[in-house]
Design an enzyme around this catalytic site. Structure first.
Site, PDB file in Angstrom:
ATOM      1  N   SER A   1       4.464  -5.098  -5.115  1.00 35.12           N
ATOM      2  CA  SER A   1       5.488  -5.554  -5.917  1.00 35.12           C
ATOM      3  C   SER A   1       5.074  -5.783  -7.793  1.00 35.12           C
ATOM      4  O   SER A   1       5.230  -5.762  -8.274  1.00 35.12           O
ATOM      5  CB  SER A   1       6.655  -6.380  -5.984  1.00 35.12           C
ATOM      6  OG  SER A   1       7.310  -5.630  -5.215  1.00 35.12           O
TER       7      SER A   1
ATOM      8  N   HIS B   1       4.380   2.281  -6.917  1.00 34.25           N
ATOM      9  CA  HIS B   1       4.912   1.390  -6.733  1.00 34.25           C
ATOM     10  C   HIS B   1       6.547   2.138  -6.306  1.00 34.25           C
ATOM     11  O   HIS B   1       7.273   2.638  -7.632  1.00 34.25           O
ATOM     12  CB  HIS B   1       5.307   0.184  -7.935  1.00 34.25           C
ATOM     13  CG  HIS B   1       6.000  -0.806  -7.869  1.00 34.25           C
ATOM     14  ND1 HIS B   1       6.413  -1.214  -8.277  1.00 34.25           N
ATOM     15  CD2 HIS B   1       6.963  -1.062  -6.551  1.00 34.25           C
ATOM     16  CE1 HIS B   1       7.498  -2.146  -8.804  1.00 34.25           C
ATOM     17  NE2 HIS B   1       7.681  -2.292  -7.110  1.00 34.25           N
TER      18      HIS B   1
ATOM     19  N   GLU C   1       6.134   3.803 -10.196  1.00 32.09           N
ATOM     20  CA  GLU C   1       4.683   3.418 -11.281  1.00 32.09           C
ATOM     21  C   GLU C   1       3.521   4.352 -10.467  1.00 32.09           C
ATOM     22  O   GLU C   1       3.356   3.439  -9.094  1.00 32.09           O
ATOM     23  CB  GLU C   1       4.700   2.005 -11.364  1.00 32.09           C
ATOM     24  CG  GLU C   1       6.464   1.793 -12.201  1.00 32.09           C
ATOM     25  CD  GLU C   1       6.121  -0.044 -12.513  1.00 32.09           C
ATOM     26  OE1 GLU C   1       6.916   0.144 -13.425  1.00 32.09           O
ATOM     27  OE2 GLU C   1       6.267  -0.805 -11.306  1.00 32.09           O
TER      28      GLU C   1
ATOM     29  N   ASN D   1       8.336  -4.939 -14.164  1.00 32.17           N
ATOM     30  CA  ASN D   1       8.857  -5.920 -12.875  1.00 32.17           C
ATOM     31  C   ASN D   1       8.426  -7.024 -13.928  1.00 32.17           C
ATOM     32  O   ASN D   1       8.697  -8.017 -14.344  1.00 32.17           O
ATOM     33  CB  ASN D   1       7.848  -5.806 -11.603  1.00 32.17           C
ATOM     34  CG  ASN D   1       8.578  -5.172 -10.893  1.00 32.17           C
ATOM     35  OD1 ASN D   1       9.866  -5.809 -10.910  1.00 32.17           O
ATOM     36  ND2 ASN D   1       8.231  -5.156  -9.766  1.00 32.17           N
TER      37      ASN D   1
HETATM   38  N1  LIG Z   1      12.073  -5.053  -1.621  1.00 29.71           N
HETATM   39  C1  LIG Z   1      12.231  -4.575  -3.244  1.00 29.71           C
HETATM   40  O1  LIG Z   1      13.377  -4.795  -3.753  1.00 29.71           O
HETATM   41  C2  LIG Z   1      11.027  -3.955  -3.157  1.00 29.71           C
HETATM   42  C3  LIG Z   1      10.833  -2.610  -4.230  1.00 29.71           C
HETATM   43  C4  LIG Z   1       9.331  -2.722  -5.084  1.00 29.71           C
HETATM   44  C5  LIG Z   1       8.632  -2.600  -3.660  1.00 29.71           C
HETATM   45  N2  LIG Z   1       8.312  -4.132  -2.824  1.00 29.71           N
HETATM   46  C6  LIG Z   1       6.980  -4.641  -1.882  1.00 29.71           C
HETATM   47  O2  LIG Z   1       7.791  -3.559  -0.449  1.00 29.71           O
HETATM   48  C7  LIG Z   1       6.280  -4.536   0.366  1.00 29.71           C
HETATM   49  C8  LIG Z   1       7.677  -4.281   1.586  1.00 29.71           C
HETATM   50  O3  LIG Z   1       8.614  -5.423   0.721  1.00 29.71           O
HETATM   51  P1  LIG Z   1      10.270  -5.201   1.923  1.00 29.71           P
HETATM   52  O4  LIG Z   1      11.173  -5.184   1.108  1.00 29.71           O
HETATM   53  O5  LIG Z   1       9.908  -3.595   2.863  1.00 29.71           O
HETATM   54  O6  LIG Z   1      10.222  -6.440   2.537  1.00 29.71           O
HETATM   55  P2  LIG Z   1      10.472  -6.187   4.607  1.00 29.71           P
HETATM   56  O7  LIG Z   1      10.664  -7.911   4.353  1.00 29.71           O
HETATM   57  O8  LIG Z   1      11.896  -6.288   4.684  1.00 29.71           O
HETATM   58  O9  LIG Z   1       9.284  -5.581   5.186  1.00 29.71           O
HETATM   59  C9  LIG Z   1       7.940  -5.698   5.509  1.00 29.71           C
HETATM   60  C10 LIG Z   1       7.276  -5.410   6.990  1.00 29.71           C
HETATM   61  O10 LIG Z   1       6.481  -6.243   6.888  1.00 29.71           O
HETATM   62  C11 LIG Z   1       6.112  -5.951   8.116  1.00 29.71           C
HETATM   63  N3  LIG Z   1       5.428  -6.980   8.359  1.00 29.71           N
HETATM   64  C12 LIG Z   1       5.392  -8.547   8.120  1.00 29.71           C
HETATM   65  N4  LIG Z   1       4.209  -9.112   8.367  1.00 29.71           N
HETATM   66  C13 LIG Z   1       3.571  -8.558   8.319  1.00 29.71           C
HETATM   67  C14 LIG Z   1       1.888  -8.563   9.099  1.00 29.71           C
HETATM   68  N5  LIG Z   1       0.967 -10.021   9.219  1.00 29.71           N
HETATM   69  N6  LIG Z   1       1.121  -7.072   9.309  1.00 29.71           N
HETATM   70  C15 LIG Z   1       1.786  -5.986   8.978  1.00 29.71           C
HETATM   71  N7  LIG Z   1       2.717  -5.629   9.124  1.00 29.71           N
HETATM   72  C16 LIG Z   1       3.826  -6.809   8.872  1.00 29.71           C
HETATM   73  C17 LIG Z   1       7.927  -6.458   8.805  1.00 29.71           C
HETATM   74  O11 LIG Z   1       7.254  -5.501  10.015  1.00 29.71           O
HETATM   75  C18 LIG Z   1       8.584  -5.331   7.114  1.00 29.71           C
HETATM   76  O12 LIG Z   1       8.905  -4.402   8.323  1.00 29.71           O
HETATM   77  C19 LIG Z   1       5.988  -5.960  -0.261  1.00 29.71           C
HETATM   78  O13 LIG Z   1       4.529  -5.499  -0.659  1.00 29.71           O
HETATM   79  C20 LIG Z   1       7.218  -6.170  -1.379  1.00 29.71           C
HETATM   80  O14 LIG Z   1       6.847  -6.579  -2.523  1.00 29.71           O
HETATM   81  C21 LIG Z   1       9.943  -4.497  -2.937  1.00 29.71           C
END
Ligand SMILES: NC(=O)c1ccc[n+]([C@@H]2O[C@H](COP(=O)([O-])OP(=O)(O)OC[C@H]3O[C@@H](n4cnc5c(N)ncnc54)[C@H](O)[C@@H]3O)[C@@H](O)[C@H]2O)c1
Length: 284
Positions: free
Chosen positions: A120, A141, A153, A192
């Site tokens: 993010s 992104h 993005e 963001n």
């Molecule tokens: N939630 C949002 O709105 C959003 C939007 C855009 C981008 N993102 C980005 O996307 C990414 C994932 O976010 P999310 O909301 O899906 O989070 P989430 O917590 O739902 O999922 C995280 C994932 O990472 C895995 N994980 C956790 N620790 C780990 C490790 N040490 N090694 C490997 N895998 C691991 C988990 O098993 C899970 O599959 C992040 O970088 C976040 O910043 C999130």
């Protein structure tokens, strides 16, 4: 040559939707999830989501069967990376975890595989030192919910080749998204940074007792025409995701944002947002 095989690493809230969106648009997709409970949760979600599309008449059973045939869930990183044309990293927003993973990934993929991070806030140059051939590395992104939101993005780092940018812009379009190109790295990219300015004010107003979260969300929705208030948005994207961003800023730049203590308290109480049915609001 057009890309056909996509591997998404991390089957959480974002990864699963990025993966399914990509499979719906004709790609062969592997989702790599290393935690057994999360892997089972992902399989259940996939079945439920696709059954819902059929019952609502949005997809036929034949379309669902075809998507399922293109969609693999695995915990085997090496197998998932081996033939991928593009790998999208969507694991937890933790710099060290992403460094560890992306270093491994670049050893496992082909030399021409595009490697994208869905972080993010962190620009891809953060990881360029651990990635072999970093000209194939960039940010891609997505926005929550990734199956629905049209924008992605594409962020070009100094290390990113124009060919990689072109491939990512084409990939975004082919998978039903509209890409916005960010030509110069900037933490948080476009959306963001705009959102942050709004959230800073939202947290300040509530932290200083000017209004409640509920009234602030109502005011932003009805006064600015936003579909969701900033607190509702944090509940949807994950209070922990927001906390990690603020924590990183605090640790790296010494800036403690408005609302930091309020968010830290929620995270410590396990109120991580809609995904656990409790965040700023309750969802039961
Ligand atoms: N939630 C949002 O709105 C959003 C939007 C855009 C981008 N993102 C980005 O996307 C990414 C994932 O976010 P999310 O909301 O899906 O989070 P989430 O917590 O739902 O999922 C995280 C994932 O990472 C895995 N994980 C956790 N620790 C780990 C490790 N040490 N090694 C490997 N895998 C691991 C988990 O098993 C899970 O599959 C992040 O970088 C976040 O910043 C999130």
């Amino acid at each position: 040559m057009a890309m056909k095989k996509c591997t998404v690493i991390g089957g959480g809230a974002m990864g699963r939707q990025i993966a399914l969106n990509t499979a719906i648009h004709g790609y062969e997709v592997a989702v790599c999830e290393s935690f057994p409970a999360a892997l089972e949760g992902l399989k259940g979600w996939l079945e439920e989501y696709l059954a819902g599309r059929v019952s609502k008449g949005r997809m036929t059973q034949e379309q669902v069967d075809a998507v399922k045939a293109r969609f693999t869930v695995t915990d085997d990183l090496a197998a998932a990376c081996k033939d991928a044309d593009i790998v999208i990293e969507a694991i937890i927003e933790d710099k060290q975890a992403k460094l560890d993973l992306l270093g491994k990934v670049s050893e496992l993929v082909r030399a021409d595989t595009v490697i994208a991070t869905n972080s993010s806030y962190m620009v891809s140059s953060t990881f360029a030192g651990v990635v072999k051939d970093p000209e194939r590395l960039a940010n891609l992104h997505y926005f929550m919910p990734a199956l629905v939101m049209k924008l992605v993005e594409v962020v070009k780092g100094e290390h990113t080749s124009q060919q990689t940018v072109d491939k990512l812009m084409a990939f975004a379009t082919e998978t039903g998204k509209t890409p916005a190109l960010v030509q110069k790295e900037e933490d948080g990219f476009i959306v963001n940074n705009i959102l942050n300015a709004i959230k800073e004010e939202a947290y300040r107003l509530v932290a200083q007792g000017v209004c409640t979260t509920r009234d602030l969300d109502t005011a932003v929705k009805l006064g600015l025409g936003h579909p969701m208030g900033p607190y509702e948005l944090d509940d949807m994207s994950g209070v922990d995701v927001r906390y990690n961003v603020l924590k990183r800023r605090y640790e790296e730049k010494g800036v403690k944002s408005h609302g930091y203590d309020m968010i830290e308290k929620l995270v410590n109480e396990g109120r991580l947002g809609k995904k656990v049915k409790h965040g700023f609001y309750d969802y039961e």
